[in-house]
Design an enzyme around this catalytic site. Sequence first.
Site, PDB file in Angstrom:
ATOM      1  N   ASP A  44       0.850  -1.189   0.000  1.00 52.72           N
ATOM      2  CA  ASP A  44       0.000   0.000   0.000  1.00 52.72           C
ATOM      3  C   ASP A  44       0.890   1.245   0.000  1.00 52.72           C
ATOM      4  O   ASP A  44       1.677   1.455   0.928  1.00 52.72           O
ATOM      5  CB  ASP A  44      -0.892  -0.016   1.238  1.00 52.72           C
ATOM      6  CG  ASP A  44      -2.055   0.955   1.142  1.00 52.72           C
ATOM      7  OD1 ASP A  44      -2.106   1.718   0.159  1.00 52.72           O
ATOM      8  OD2 ASP A  44      -2.915   0.951   2.034  1.00 52.72           O
ATOM      9  N   ASP A  45       0.781   2.056  -1.056  1.00 49.74           N
ATOM     10  CA  ASP A  45       1.542   3.311  -1.169  1.00 49.74           C
ATOM     11  C   ASP A  45       3.053   3.088  -1.271  1.00 49.74           C
ATOM     12  O   ASP A  45       3.832   3.976  -0.891  1.00 49.74           O
ATOM     13  CB  ASP A  45       1.266   4.235   0.025  1.00 49.74           C
ATOM     14  CG  ASP A  45      -0.138   4.823   0.013  1.00 49.74           C
ATOM     15  OD1 ASP A  45      -0.925   4.464  -0.871  1.00 49.74           O
ATOM     16  OD2 ASP A  45      -0.446   5.638   0.906  1.00 49.74           O
ATOM     17  N   CYS A  84      -6.259   4.288  -3.735  1.00 44.16           N
ATOM     18  CA  CYS A  84      -6.439   2.915  -3.236  1.00 44.16           C
ATOM     19  C   CYS A  84      -7.713   2.245  -3.731  1.00 44.16           C
ATOM     20  O   CYS A  84      -7.670   1.181  -4.367  1.00 44.16           O
ATOM     21  CB  CYS A  84      -6.442   2.898  -1.707  1.00 44.16           C
ATOM     22  SG  CYS A  84      -5.021   3.679  -0.933  1.00 44.16           S
ATOM     23  N   HIS A 145     -10.809  -2.301   1.648  1.00 44.02           N
ATOM     24  CA  HIS A 145     -11.056  -0.928   1.183  1.00 44.02           C
ATOM     25  C   HIS A 145     -12.042  -0.844   0.024  1.00 44.02           C
ATOM     26  O   HIS A 145     -11.972   0.077  -0.802  1.00 44.02           O
ATOM     27  CB  HIS A 145      -9.744  -0.246   0.813  1.00 44.02           C
ATOM     28  CG  HIS A 145      -9.776   1.235   1.058  1.00 44.02           C
ATOM     29  ND1 HIS A 145      -8.720   2.077   0.771  1.00 44.02           N
ATOM     30  CD2 HIS A 145     -10.746   2.046   1.578  1.00 44.02           C
ATOM     31  CE1 HIS A 145      -9.030   3.313   1.092  1.00 44.02           C
ATOM     32  NE2 HIS A 145     -10.258   3.333   1.586  1.00 44.02           N
ATOM     33  N   ASP A 351      -0.556  -0.764  -4.854  1.00 44.66           N
ATOM     34  CA  ASP A 351      -1.818  -0.279  -5.416  1.00 44.66           C
ATOM     35  C   ASP A 351      -1.655   1.042  -6.153  1.00 44.66           C
ATOM     36  O   ASP A 351      -2.422   1.366  -7.050  1.00 44.66           O
ATOM     37  CB  ASP A 351      -2.908  -0.176  -4.339  1.00 44.66           C
ATOM     38  CG  ASP A 351      -2.493   0.669  -3.136  1.00 44.66           C
ATOM     39  OD1 ASP A 351      -1.346   1.144  -3.098  1.00 44.66           O
ATOM     40  OD2 ASP A 351      -3.335   0.840  -2.225  1.00 44.66           O
ATOM     41  N   GLN A 352      -0.645   1.831  -5.789  1.00 46.96           N
ATOM     42  CA  GLN A 352      -0.292   3.054  -6.518  1.00 46.96           C
ATOM     43  C   GLN A 352       1.075   3.502  -6.033  1.00 46.96           C
ATOM     44  O   GLN A 352       1.705   2.816  -5.236  1.00 46.96           O
ATOM     45  CB  GLN A 352      -1.324   4.168  -6.314  1.00 46.96           C
ATOM     46  CG  GLN A 352      -1.407   4.721  -4.913  1.00 46.96           C
ATOM     47  CD  GLN A 352      -2.475   4.075  -4.079  1.00 46.96           C
ATOM     48  OE1 GLN A 352      -3.533   3.738  -4.592  1.00 46.96           O
ATOM     49  NE2 GLN A 352      -2.215   3.898  -2.802  1.00 46.96           N
TER      50      GLN A 352
END
Length: 595
Positions: A44-45, A84, A145, A351-352
Site C-alpha cells: 500500500d503506497d 487505493c 477498502h 496499489d499506486q
Amino acid sequence: MNEAATSKRKKMGVLLFLTVFQCAINIVSTYGVSNPNVVLLIADDLGIGDLGCYGNRTLRTPNIDRLAKEGVTLTQHIAASPLCTPSRAAFLTGRYPIRSGMASFSRVGVFLFSASSGGLPSEEITFSKLLKQRGYATALIGKWHLGMNCESNNDFCHHPLSHGFDYFYGLTVTNLRDCKPGQGSVFLKGVQRYLVILIQILGVTVVSVAVVHYIGFFKVPFQALGFCLLIISISLAVLIFFFYHFRNLNCFLMRDHQIIQQPLSYENLTQRLTTEAVRFIERNHNAPFLLVLSYLQVHTALYASKMFRGKSRHGLYGDAVEEMDWSVGQLLDVLENYNLSSRSLVYFSSDQGAHIEEISSSGEVHGGCNGIYKGGKSTNWEGGIRVPGLLRWPGVIQAGSYIDDPTSNMDIFPTIVKLAGAQLPYDRIIDGHDLMPLLQGKVIQSKHEFLFHYCNAYLNAVRWHPRNSESVWKVFFFTPNFTPEDSNGCYDSHVCFCYGSFITHHDPPLLFDLSRDPEEKVPLTPETESRFYEILSVMQQAVDNHTRSLQAVSDQLSWNNLVWKPWLQLCCSSFFQFCCCDYDSENSLPEVHSG
C-alpha cells in the site's frame, strides 16, 4: 421422443466435457501446469524507487529482490488508478473503475468510514469468484477498502466473503493516522475548519432571527426555533462523538464477518498478517489456492515491530518496508517447504505510487520514493501510477528477465483466470490482457496499445504505445497544481485533487514521449515533434472509442454512499462500552530475524 431428447443431452454433456478437458490440456501444454497456486502480494503506497530491484541502494529488500531475480521484472507496470479504492477495484475485476462505479465525481475518491454504504457492486465479477468456482481455496488477508454493508449492518453485501473469498482476516477500510494514537489526524484540520464555519453561520442566523423578532419585522415561534436548535445541537453532538471515537468506530480487525479486535492494535500487526497467510497455505497445500496478502504497509499510520524498529536507514518508513520484505520471505519459504514453488505463480506490486506528501507532525518523512518519476499518489504523473511489477513461476517464467512494455494491474485478472481454466466473462468488457504470452517471450509487445488514466472519474491522461514502435506517447488533458509551485506534490492539501482550482486544463494537451523523457520534464510541441497533431488526433480517436464503450452505472463513491451512516456501524460491544473488544487469538508468531 424422450429417448431422443435424453440421447441429445448425453451428447451435449460429452461435448461439454471434451471442451473443458481440451481447455485444460491447452493450459498444460501452453504454461506447463494446470491450476497453479496463485499468491498475490499487494503493498500500500509503496514507491517503485523503494526496492533494491528497481534501483534503491539504501533500503534492504532481499526477499522482494529475490522475486525479480527468479522471475520477471515489469518496468512499466501501471496501476489503473493513483488511489487505493479504485485501483483495487480494477485489480480484482480487470476493468477500469469507471465501469463499476468505483471512480468518484466528488473530491473524495476513496472510502473513509466502515459504515458507508458504497462498495464494489455485487454484480461485478472478481477473479476470486471465478477461481472459487474452479475449486480454489481463496483468502484475502489484510486491507480490503472496497466497502462492507449496503442497507443494514449485517448484510455484508460488499464484504470480501461476498466477492469470492472463503476466508478474510484484516481491515475492511484502510489504515489511517487516526487509527494510531499520537500519529495525527487525516480529518482534524478539515473538520475543524468546516465546523467553525458552520457554527459561525448558525450563530449569525440565530442572532438575525432574534433581532427581526425583537423589532417586530416578523414573529418567530419560539417553539419552532427551539426545535431547530435542538436538532442542530444533536447533529453537532453526533458529529463530535463520531470523530472523537473515530478510532473505535473505523479501525478494527475482522475474521470473516466477526470483529475480533476493536480498535485495531498495531502490535506485531505485520507478523500477525503473515502468520495468517502462512497458515492458510499450510491448510491448503494439497489443493489449488488463491492467496491475496494485501499489506497495510506502507500507508500511514506507519508501524514496525520491535525487531525491525530503528533498524533501517530511512526511519520508521524504512523499518516498515524492511519488515514487509521479511514477510514476503516467510511466504516464499513456506512455498518452498511444501514443494509448491514450481506450482505457484507469485506476484508483487503496489496499489499506486508513494504518497510523497506524507510528513509526520515532527517533520519525519513518512512517504516513499518514486525514483526518477514525477509526482506521486493521487496523480497520473508516472510517480503516481508506475508501480513495482514482479512475477515468479519457476520453470514457467524465465528468471531474471525484464519487460519494458506497458502492462497494467488489471492484467492479473485475465492472466490467473485463464491459468485456472475458467472462462472470462463474455457479458462485459475486460480491460486487462493475459500476461502469460508476454512473460514467456512468445510475444514481444503488450496488447495494451492504449491505456487510459483517470483522476477519480475524470479522464486525465492517455498512454499510446504504437505497434512496431519504441515510442510511448502520453498526453495530459489537465494536470494538478502543485503546492508550493516549485514542489513535486500537493503539500498544502496533502493530496492532489481532480477539478476546479486544483487543476490546470491544457489545450492542446501536454504531450510526452516516455521512451525519451520518462521523467516527464519537457512537453513536446509542434516545433519539437513533427507529428504532434497527428499523434493527438490518433489519441483523441482512442478516447472517443473508449468513451463510447462506457455505460451508466451507480456511483458507489457519491456523497450519499461515502458518508457515515450510524445504522451501518459495526460494534463488537455496546456503544456505551465504546465498541471495545479484543478476541484476536494469540498467534504463535514465526521467529523473526531483522538482519
